[in-house]
Design a protein around this motif. Structure first.
Motif, mmCIF file in Angstrom:
data_model
loop_
_atom_site.group_PDB
_atom_site.id
_atom_site.type_symbol
_atom_site.label_atom_id
_atom_site.label_comp_id
_atom_site.label_asym_id
_atom_site.label_seq_id
_atom_site.Cartn_x
_atom_site.Cartn_y
_atom_site.Cartn_z
ATOM 1 N N SER A 147 48.667 -14.511 -4.700
ATOM 2 C CA SER A 147 47.214 -14.675 -4.571
ATOM 3 C C SER A 147 46.537 -13.459 -5.193
ATOM 4 C CB SER A 147 46.816 -14.772 -3.099
ATOM 5 O OG SER A 147 45.397 -14.693 -3.007
ATOM 6 N N ASN A 148 45.536 -13.742 -6.019
ATOM 7 C CA ASN A 148 44.776 -12.648 -6.646
ATOM 8 C C ASN A 148 43.610 -12.205 -5.754
ATOM 9 O OD1 ASN A 148 43.952 -10.944 -8.965
ATOM 10 N ND2 ASN A 148 42.239 -12.361 -9.118
ATOM 11 N N THR A 149 43.680 -12.534 -4.470
ATOM 12 C CA THR A 149 42.566 -12.121 -3.594
ATOM 13 C C THR A 149 42.295 -10.619 -3.692
ATOM 14 O OG1 THR A 149 41.691 -12.085 -1.355
ATOM 15 C CG2 THR A 149 44.081 -11.868 -1.559
ATOM 16 N N SER A 150 40.991 -10.271 -3.614
ATOM 17 C CA SER A 150 40.595 -8.859 -3.677
ATOM 18 C C SER A 150 40.657 -8.198 -2.315
ATOM 19 C CB SER A 150 39.151 -8.735 -4.149
ATOM 20 O OG SER A 150 38.945 -9.416 -5.333
ATOM 21 N N SER A 151 40.674 -9.014 -1.243
ATOM 22 C CA SER A 151 40.553 -8.390 0.075
ATOM 23 C C SER A 151 41.108 -9.222 1.230
ATOM 24 C CB SER A 151 39.075 -8.098 0.369
ATOM 25 O OG SER A 151 38.345 -9.300 0.408
ATOM 26 N N LEU A 152 41.249 -10.529 1.026
ATOM 27 C CA LEU A 152 41.651 -11.382 2.159
ATOM 28 C C LEU A 152 43.093 -11.112 2.571
ATOM 29 C CD1 LEU A 152 40.043 -14.735 0.934
ATOM 30 C CD2 LEU A 152 39.136 -13.146 2.643
ATOM 31 N N SER A 153 43.411 -11.480 3.818
ATOM 32 C CA SER A 153 44.737 -11.185 4.357
ATOM 33 C C SER A 153 45.801 -12.123 3.788
ATOM 34 C CB SER A 153 44.693 -11.321 5.879
ATOM 35 O OG SER A 153 46.006 -11.389 6.384
ATOM 36 N N ILE A 154 46.820 -11.528 3.177
ATOM 37 C CA ILE A 154 47.951 -12.309 2.650
ATOM 38 C C ILE A 154 48.703 -12.950 3.821
ATOM 39 C CG2 ILE A 154 50.182 -12.082 1.446
ATOM 40 C CD1 ILE A 154 47.640 -11.953 -0.372
ATOM 41 N N THR A 155 48.770 -12.236 4.926
ATOM 42 C CA THR A 155 49.453 -12.762 6.111
ATOM 43 C C THR A 155 48.752 -14.030 6.593
ATOM 44 O OG1 THR A 155 49.982 -10.490 6.676
ATOM 45 C CG2 THR A 155 50.235 -12.120 8.437
ATOM 46 N N GLU A 156 47.414 -13.985 6.611
ATOM 47 C CA GLU A 156 46.652 -15.149 7.064
ATOM 48 C C GLU A 156 46.782 -16.299 6.067
ATOM 49 O OE1 GLU A 156 42.512 -14.310 7.762
ATOM 50 O OE2 GLU A 156 42.105 -16.363 8.403
ATOM 51 N N LEU A 157 46.704 -15.987 4.776
ATOM 52 C CA LEU A 157 46.832 -17.049 3.761
ATOM 53 C C LEU A 157 48.221 -17.688 3.835
ATOM 54 C CD1 LEU A 157 45.113 -15.407 0.616
ATOM 55 C CD2 LEU A 157 44.197 -17.209 2.093
ATOM 56 N N GLY A 158 49.212 -16.870 4.202
ATOM 57 C CA GLY A 158 50.586 -17.376 4.237
ATOM 58 C C GLY A 158 50.908 -18.155 5.501
ATOM 59 N N ALA A 159 50.090 -17.978 6.538
ATOM 60 C CA ALA A 159 50.441 -18.532 7.851
ATOM 61 C C ALA A 159 50.587 -20.050 7.824
ATOM 62 C CB ALA A 159 49.400 -18.108 8.885
ATOM 63 N N ALA A 160 49.846 -20.719 6.954
ATOM 64 C CA ALA A 160 49.879 -22.184 6.941
ATOM 65 C C ALA A 160 50.960 -22.740 6.006
ATOM 66 C CB ALA A 160 48.516 -22.713 6.510
ATOM 67 N N LEU A 161 51.709 -21.840 5.363
ATOM 68 C CA LEU A 161 52.700 -22.313 4.394
ATOM 69 C C LEU A 161 54.026 -22.637 5.075
ATOM 70 C CD1 LEU A 161 52.154 -19.870 1.375
ATOM 71 C CD2 LEU A 161 50.918 -21.954 1.991
ATOM 72 N N ARG A 162 54.770 -23.559 4.466
ATOM 73 C CA ARG A 162 56.110 -23.850 5.000
ATOM 74 C C ARG A 162 56.978 -22.615 4.856
ATOM 75 N NH1 ARG A 162 57.903 -29.084 1.723
ATOM 76 N NH2 ARG A 162 57.489 -27.530 0.137
ATOM 77 N N ASP A 163 56.790 -21.912 3.712
ATOM 78 C CA ASP A 163 57.599 -20.716 3.459
ATOM 79 C C ASP A 163 56.706 -19.525 3.117
ATOM 80 O OD1 ASP A 163 59.363 -18.790 2.758
ATOM 81 O OD2 ASP A 163 60.109 -19.784 0.946
ATOM 82 N N PRO A 164 56.183 -18.842 4.143
ATOM 83 C CA PRO A 164 55.290 -17.702 3.880
ATOM 84 C C PRO A 164 56.010 -16.517 3.263
ATOM 85 C CG PRO A 164 55.659 -17.951 6.243
ATOM 86 C CD PRO A 164 56.390 -19.082 5.578
#
Ligand code: CAA
Length: 284
Positions: free
Chosen positions: A119-136
């Motif tokens: 993710s090229n996010t500038s500030s958002l949490s990678i942990t939060e973005l990954g939480a909904a994935l089958r394989d975070p």
């Protein structure tokens, strides 16, 4: 990574997305850019073309290399087609957590199970973005800087559930693109945006208070501190909407020092988004 990565999918054809696509294509990867808007895809292609032309004019690239890079980039609107056979997927869609989360979930379901997701996010949490994935474990932050073909840094963000192997692959990806990586913990604004928006927001507050003109505030940092570009011109380059989204996020997560200046919010509401809209603190 350069031996195993051959296909990269990039989501979002905007300022960052098309720059990322360009550097991946220039590094020899086959790239698929996915954006639902045909107008955005056309603008993205024009941006890549203009940047490559500039490099040819500066003799950093031959005309053949430019044409080969352009030929390695495909443009479309279908998520499944974009990730088909992808080794690396980079999302660079607007800075909204729901949008990124939803897209990453679709990518997680459709991309090869072996693909590295960034993710090229500038500030958002990678942990939060990954939480909904089958394989975070395969999600990392891959934070590029504008203009992507020029800026050397790739900030790699390690989420709580990011696997060490994913970080290693991200480091190899950075090397293949000719970027210098840093690896940071998943904290709001990481190592870059947190400092970058602090300076930008303070410059906007100074403009609100009439300390000096936009030109002079910028000149102060350019000539007095040797910044390549003053904080207001840089905010125009980055996008006022992007900086507002980062500030709002950091205000919620870190605290009061990141409250967005009212002038910034007003300008975004007025559609003055900086370089990309033709007007911000300057006319472009
Ligand atoms: N594509 C290809 N080459 C480009 C380019 C582009 N889009 N933009 C600039 N260049 C090249 C120029 O051709 C020039 O090449 P030479 O050195 O061979 O002459 C070189 O870059 C410098 O450009 P210019 O001479 O036109 O102008 P400059 O010296 O003022 O540099 C700049 C322009 C590179 C943008 C410089 O002002 C700069 O570094 N500014 C700060 C940029 C910055 O801080 N970016 C990070 C923003 S934050 C972010 O992106 C992350 C986020 O999360 C929002």
């Amino acid at each position: 990574m350069s031996e195993t990565t051959t296909r990269v999918a990039v989501f979002g054809a905007g300022t960052m997305g098309h720059g990322i696509a360009q550097v991946c294509a220039a590094a020899g990867f086959a790239v698929q850019v996915c954006d639902p808007s045909e107008a955005a895809r056309e603008k993205g292609l024009a941006g890549v073309r203009a940047s490559l032309d500039r490099m040819v004019a500066k003799a950093k690239l031959s005309a053949e290399q430019r044409d080969a890079a352009l030929g390695r980039i495909g443009w479309g609107g279908d998520v499944g087609a974009a990730v088909d056979g992808a080794d690396v997927v980079v999302e660079a869609v607007p800075e909204r957590v729901e949008l990124k989360r939803e897209l990453l979930q679709r990518v997680d379901a459709l991309a090869p199970a072996t693909a590295l997701l960034g993710s090229n996010t500038s500030s958002l949490s990678i942990t939060e973005l990954g939480a909904a994935l089958r394989d975070p474990s395969r999600l990392v932050g891959l934070h590029f800087f504008n203009p992507v073909p020029v800026m050397e840094l790739l900030e790699i963000v390690r989420g709580v559930r990011t696997a060490e192997a994913a970080v290693d692959r991200a480091l190899a990806f950075a090397a293949a693109l000719g970027k210098t990586p840093i690896v940071v913990r998943d904290m709001p604004g990481f190592a870059t945006s947190r400092l970058g928006v602090a300076l930008g927001a303070e410059a906007i507050r100074m403009l609100e208070q009439g300390v000096a003109s936009a030109e002079d505030i910028d000149r102060a940092m350019e000539l007095g501190y040797r910044h390549p570009m003053g904080p207001l011109r840089l905010t125009d380059l980055v996008g006022l909407d992007v900086r507002l989204a980062i500030l709002d996020h950091l205000h919620r997560e870190v605290g009061e020092q990141f409250r967005a200046p009212p002038l910034l919010r007003q300008m975004v509401r007025a559609g003055k988004l900086g370089k990309k809209s033709g007007e911000g603190f300057y006319k472009w």
